[in-house]
Write a protein that holds these residues in place. Structure first.
Motif, PDB file in Angstrom:
ATOM      1  N   TYR A 119      -3.900   7.331   7.134  1.00 38.92           N
ATOM      2  CA  TYR A 119      -2.663   6.655   6.743  1.00 38.92           C
ATOM      3  C   TYR A 119      -1.449   7.564   6.883  1.00 38.92           C
ATOM      4  O   TYR A 119      -0.425   7.160   7.465  1.00 38.92           O
ATOM      5  CB  TYR A 119      -2.772   6.147   5.306  1.00 38.92           C
ATOM      6  CG  TYR A 119      -1.482   5.513   4.840  1.00 38.92           C
ATOM      7  CD1 TYR A 119      -1.103   4.263   5.293  1.00 38.92           C
ATOM      8  CD2 TYR A 119      -0.617   6.198   3.983  1.00 38.92           C
ATOM      9  CE1 TYR A 119       0.095   3.682   4.902  1.00 38.92           C
ATOM     10  CE2 TYR A 119       0.582   5.637   3.585  1.00 38.92           C
ATOM     11  CZ  TYR A 119       0.938   4.383   4.055  1.00 38.92           C
ATOM     12  OH  TYR A 119       2.123   3.831   3.667  1.00 38.92           O
ATOM     13  N   HIS A 123       1.755   7.132   9.128  1.00 41.67           N
ATOM     14  CA  HIS A 123       2.977   6.827   8.379  1.00 41.67           C
ATOM     15  C   HIS A 123       3.442   8.076   7.611  1.00 41.67           C
ATOM     16  O   HIS A 123       3.420   8.100   6.388  1.00 41.67           O
ATOM     17  CB  HIS A 123       2.724   5.681   7.392  1.00 41.67           C
ATOM     18  CG  HIS A 123       2.121   4.466   8.012  1.00 41.67           C
ATOM     19  ND1 HIS A 123       2.863   3.519   8.689  1.00 41.67           N
ATOM     20  CD2 HIS A 123       0.834   4.036   8.064  1.00 41.67           C
ATOM     21  CE1 HIS A 123       2.063   2.559   9.125  1.00 41.67           C
ATOM     22  NE2 HIS A 123       0.826   2.850   8.765  1.00 41.67           N
ATOM     23  N   HIS A 126       6.068   7.475   4.772  1.00 38.51           N
ATOM     24  CA  HIS A 126       5.772   6.244   4.026  1.00 38.51           C
ATOM     25  C   HIS A 126       6.568   6.191   2.723  1.00 38.51           C
ATOM     26  O   HIS A 126       6.980   7.224   2.167  1.00 38.51           O
ATOM     27  CB  HIS A 126       4.275   6.155   3.723  1.00 38.51           C
ATOM     28  CG  HIS A 126       3.751   7.270   2.868  1.00 38.51           C
ATOM     29  ND1 HIS A 126       3.828   7.291   1.491  1.00 38.51           N
ATOM     30  CD2 HIS A 126       3.117   8.426   3.215  1.00 38.51           C
ATOM     31  CE1 HIS A 126       3.278   8.383   1.024  1.00 38.51           C
ATOM     32  NE2 HIS A 126       2.839   9.108   2.043  1.00 38.51           N
ATOM     33  N   THR A 127       6.719   4.990   2.210  1.00 38.32           N
ATOM     34  CA  THR A 127       7.382   4.821   0.917  1.00 38.32           C
ATOM     35  C   THR A 127       6.435   5.218  -0.206  1.00 38.32           C
ATOM     36  O   THR A 127       5.208   5.140  -0.085  1.00 38.32           O
ATOM     37  CB  THR A 127       7.792   3.350   0.703  1.00 38.32           C
ATOM     38  OG1 THR A 127       6.616   2.523   0.753  1.00 38.32           O
ATOM     39  CG2 THR A 127       8.756   2.896   1.781  1.00 38.32           C
ATOM     40  N   GLU A 376      -2.105   0.504   3.297  1.00 42.89           N
ATOM     41  CA  GLU A 376      -1.013   0.052   4.160  1.00 42.89           C
ATOM     42  C   GLU A 376      -0.279  -1.145   3.563  1.00 42.89           C
ATOM     43  O   GLU A 376       0.955  -1.196   3.594  1.00 42.89           O
ATOM     44  CB  GLU A 376      -1.591  -0.309   5.530  1.00 42.89           C
ATOM     45  CG  GLU A 376      -2.003   0.912   6.349  1.00 42.89           C
ATOM     46  CD  GLU A 376      -2.745   0.538   7.618  1.00 42.89           C
ATOM     47  OE1 GLU A 376      -2.887   1.417   8.487  1.00 42.89           O
ATOM     48  OE2 GLU A 376      -3.178  -0.630   7.736  1.00 42.89           O
ATOM     49  N   LEU A 379       1.652  -0.047   0.201  1.00 41.22           N
ATOM     50  CA  LEU A 379       2.788   0.859   0.384  1.00 41.22           C
ATOM     51  C   LEU A 379       3.683   0.426   1.537  1.00 41.22           C
ATOM     52  O   LEU A 379       4.541   1.203   1.971  1.00 41.22           O
ATOM     53  CB  LEU A 379       2.293   2.294   0.607  1.00 41.22           C
ATOM     54  CG  LEU A 379       1.561   2.950  -0.572  1.00 41.22           C
ATOM     55  CD1 LEU A 379       1.195   4.393  -0.227  1.00 41.22           C
ATOM     56  CD2 LEU A 379       2.403   2.904  -1.838  1.00 41.22           C
ATOM     57  N   ALA A 380       3.498  -0.793   2.022  1.00 45.00           N
ATOM     58  CA  ALA A 380       4.324  -1.276   3.143  1.00 45.00           C
ATOM     59  C   ALA A 380       5.780  -1.372   2.711  1.00 45.00           C
ATOM     60  O   ALA A 380       6.081  -1.730   1.578  1.00 45.00           O
ATOM     61  CB  ALA A 380       3.822  -2.637   3.571  1.00 45.00           C
TER      62      ALA A 380
END
Length: 380
Positions: A119, A123, A126-127, A376, A379-380
């Motif tokens: 992940y 990403h 990522h947030t 995913e 945390l999208a």
């Protein structure tokens, strides 16, 4: 060993299972995990309390905070000669990987690591925060593991929004059950005091078995409640009764009773303790009662975590999962009081704690994908 080709999760599971990490000994599992996660860009903090190792690894910052929760310790093997192969030398037979901890829960921990690596590679910006928390004290006393870590987190103000525990939760096929809560567990050790004497002279003695009989009958016959939402009714089970000197002509001077309550959110430990103390006092017993609070019940209501998990598990299992609060306890009971929503998702639990524990290799191969998709979408 007949192993799948180029399988990262398989190789890591085998490496972890090969380490005899009988609780609370981590046997180097967390150092191996930390090395991999650090290489992937995670910040790793080792929290050792007493004889227990805990690893807190984080990537990213801020909210939402998603935690993957697991343990590296395993239960004892029992008689090694009863196993078809050495429990700490993993072996593949008929499509299953055998060894202590394959299902509970080194397979899930390995899958967490692989999913987390994949992940953050895909990403990197990522947030929120992706975290991995593992302990070596889940199968033991559960004092210096996640319970202690949760106390430290509360003092720090470390928030957790969502927690996915990798306990083996599936029943028949991977993803067919989503655990959305657990009952509380409370153990009582009751000592009823009497006066030892000769059975021929009962007027000179006081038999604690006779005195306690009516109280125990009321206690075991009590209807505690009718359940709570998806929780089953609260139950009390006596697990041991001991008294006597071994001689048939001696009235014992003491009776010991061990019992456990598995309870739903209608209750908490202080309320149950008060109810039982009142019952014993009503029967006029001279007694001592020692309590061990394993953990309060927790329940994750409908919300983003449950809806995402339901959707993902449905895709993996081919139909919507059963949503359950059954089973024993897990370390999620220490994370939930921090304000986190908690679920449990993992492989089939048919052989956990048994001789010849195993996990299907095909399920193990799919676990990283399952966890990665959960990460995913959350945390999208």
């Amino acid at each position: 060993m007949s192993a799948p080709a180029n399988s990262d999760v398989f190789d890591l599971t085998v490496d972890l299972v090969s380490r005899a990490s009988i609780t609370p000994d981590d046997a180097g599992c967390q150092a191996l995990i930390a090395g991999r996660l650090q290489a992937a860009g995670f910040n790793c903090e080792h929290l050792r309390f007493g004889a227990v190792d805990n690893l807190w690894a984080t990537h990213g910052s801020g909210a939402p905070v998603l935690v993957l929760l697991g343990h590296t310790d395993v239960v004892p093997t029992g008689p090694v000669e009863a196993w078809a192969s050495d429990p700490f030398k993993p072996e593949v037979r008929d499509g299953n990987l055998y060894g202590r901890g394959t299902a509970d829960m080194k397979g899930s921990v390995a899958a967490f690591v692989v999913a987390a690596e994949q992940y953050v590679a895909a990403h990197p910006q990522h947030t929120g925060t992706l975290a991995v928390l593992v302990t070596s004290d889940e199968e033991g006393d559960a004092i210096d593991g996640v319970r202690h870590v949760a106390t430290v987190f509360a003092e720090r103000g470390q928030g957790i929004d969502w927690c996915i525990t990798g306990e083996p939760s599936s029943t028949d096929t991977l993803g067919d059950l989503l655990r959305v809560g657990r009952r509380g567990s409370l153990t009582g050790t009751l000592t009823v005091k009497g006066v030892q004497g000769h059975v021929a002279y009962p007027h000179k003695a006081r038999n604690p078995i006779h005195q306690a009989a009516a109280a125990l009958a009321e206690l075991t016959a009590r209807h505690w409640d009718d359940g709570y939402e998806s929780f089953p009714p609260t139950s009390l089970q006596v697990s041991n009764i001991h008294a006597g000197t071994g001689a048939s002509n001696v009235i014992p001077g003491e009776l010991q009773v061990l019992f456990n309550l598995r309870y739903n959110p209608h209750w908490d430990a202080p309320k149950l303790e008060a109810e039982i103390a009142a019952l014993l006092q009503r029967h006029g017993l001279e007694y001592a009662l020692k309590w061990h609070r394993s953990g309060e019940p927790f329940y994750t209501p409908e919300g983003r975590l449950r809806s995402v998990a339901r959707e993902v598990l449905g895709e993996f299992a081919g139909s919507a999962p059963e949503e359950s609060t059954g089973g024993g306890t897990s370390d999620a009971r220490f994370i939930a009081p921090l304000g986190a929503q908690c679920i449990e998702v993992g492989p089939v639990n048919a052989t956990i704690h048994q001789i010849d524990e195993h996990v299907r290799v095909a399920d193990l191969e799919r676990l990283p994908d399952l966890y990665r998709v959960l990460i995913e979408r959350l945390l999208a």
